[in-house]
Design an enzyme around this catalytic site. Structure first.
Site, PDB file in Angstrom:
ATOM      1  N   MET A  40       0.767  -1.241   0.164  1.00 47.31           N
ATOM      2  CA  MET A  40      -0.001   0.046   0.072  1.00 47.31           C
ATOM      3  C   MET A  40       0.974   1.186   0.121  1.00 47.31           C
ATOM      4  O   MET A  40       1.125   2.030   1.131  1.00 47.31           O
ATOM      5  CB  MET A  40      -1.148  -0.042   1.233  1.00 47.31           C
ATOM      6  CG  MET A  40      -1.653  -1.259   1.145  1.00 47.31           C
ATOM      7  SD  MET A  40      -3.105  -1.164   2.595  1.00 47.31           S
ATOM      8  CE  MET A  40      -2.123  -1.318   3.997  1.00 47.31           C
ATOM      9  N   ASP A  41       1.358   1.434  -1.109  1.00 40.11           N
ATOM     10  CA  ASP A  41       2.306   2.615  -1.463  1.00 40.11           C
ATOM     11  C   ASP A  41       1.940   3.670  -1.630  1.00 40.11           C
ATOM     12  O   ASP A  41       0.975   4.024  -2.774  1.00 40.11           O
ATOM     13  CB  ASP A  41       3.386   2.205  -2.145  1.00 40.11           C
ATOM     14  CG  ASP A  41       4.627   3.393  -2.330  1.00 40.11           C
ATOM     15  OD1 ASP A  41       4.627   3.951  -1.207  1.00 40.11           O
ATOM     16  OD2 ASP A  41       5.449   3.154  -3.211  1.00 40.11           O
ATOM     17  N   GLY A  42       2.302   4.919  -0.950  1.00 41.41           N
ATOM     18  CA  GLY A  42       1.467   6.203  -1.506  1.00 41.41           C
ATOM     19  C   GLY A  42       0.596   7.092  -0.569  1.00 41.41           C
ATOM     20  O   GLY A  42       0.022   8.416  -1.067  1.00 41.41           O
TER      21      GLY A  42
END
Length: 288
Positions: A40-42
């Site tokens: 879950m990047d960003g």
């Protein structure tokens, strides 16, 4: 006026559900992945992009996870894994780490409410990683959630916190060694003469050697099959020490969308691509 708006909202919600049901029925003609994992990047970039307060990105990320969990349930995906917090993330600013731990406790409590998606869909929760690194409150909340959902079996949500693949592998080696050592000590205390490990690699002397099956049994992720699809949002093409052991034959998908921006269309696209290459992945797996 408010009643009209509520009726329109309910109507649109039902319309969206019927659309998803139709699309998922079409997708189900092909193979459906049993396990999808998400990096879950960003979240922080999403908050900066929209001028939100600190921590708002993580909250938006939690809502995106619940949305993906809902879609995966409707599609028939049995296992969903989310990389929530790595071992390295503990090196971030202490205030940010504390906020994440507090948010984790808050969201776990929400998940355990009677009307939550966890209870509505029969979701079993697993918190994966070195849980000793969590704050006392977060660890207690995680253990409570795992105990409360232990009998649920429709969907399994694995939340990786205080996790990294290197830590997982080192822990598996240590646990496998300790298991073999306890077996030797038990034999020794029982007066057995077979309490020595010989290091000559002959088949007769490897009974107490650490095997691949021992390592896999002691992996944090041993509670689930290897992922079919591994998604990293924000367009980054790296695994960041996540599921390195389990992703040898996994389809990797890297949409440019930040995690809170992930949508139904991303899920549809990744499943279509998985169906296109699944035969080749299975062929390579059988060659091992």
């Amino acid at each position: 006026m408010q009643g009209v708006q509520d009726s329109v909202t309910r109507f649109l919600g039902k319309l969206k559900f019927l659309f998803r049901k139709f699309v998922f029925a079409v997708l189900s003609v092909g193979p459906i992945p049993s396990h999808i994992a998400f990096i879950m990047d960003g979240n922080r970039r999403f908050a900066r992009k929209h001028n939100l307060k600190d921590g708002s990105g993580h909250r938006a990320g939690f809502l995106a996870l619940m949305l993906m969990l809902r879609y995966c349930y409707e599609l028939g995906v049995k296992y969903v894994t989310a990389y929530a917090f790595s071992v390295d993330n503990f090196n971030r600013d202490p205030e940010e780490v504390k906020h994440v731990m507090d948010l984790m406790v808050e969201k776990i409590e929400e998940l355990l409410k009677e009307e939550s998606i966890v209870n509505s869909y029969g979701v079993r929760l697993h918190f994966i990683g070195n849980l000793k690194l969590l704050s006392e409150a977060a660890r207690a909340a995680a253990e409570k959630a795992m105990a409360a959902t232990a009998k649920n079996n429709k969907v399994v949500l694995l939340i990786c916190v205080a996790y990294s693949s290197t830590d997982e592998i080192v822990n598996a080696v240590q646990e496998s060694y300790n298991e073999k050592l306890r077996t030797l000590q038990d034999l020794s205390s029982n007066g057995s003469n077979d309490n020595q490990i010989k290091v000559d690699h002959s088949e007769k002397d490897l009974g107490f050697a650490v095997k691949l099956s021992d390592l896999e049994r002691h992996m944090y992720m041993s509670v689930s099959p290897d992922p079919d699809i591994l998604v990293r949002t924000s367009g980054a093409n790296r695994l960041s020490n996540f599921l390195l052991w389990q992703s040898t034959h996994t389809y990797l998908y890297s949409p440019v969308a930040l995690w809170p921006e992930i949508s139904l269309w991303h899920l549809i696209w990744m499943v279509l691509n998985f169906q296109r290459i699944k035969h080749n992945l299975e062929k390579k797996r059988k060659q091992l």
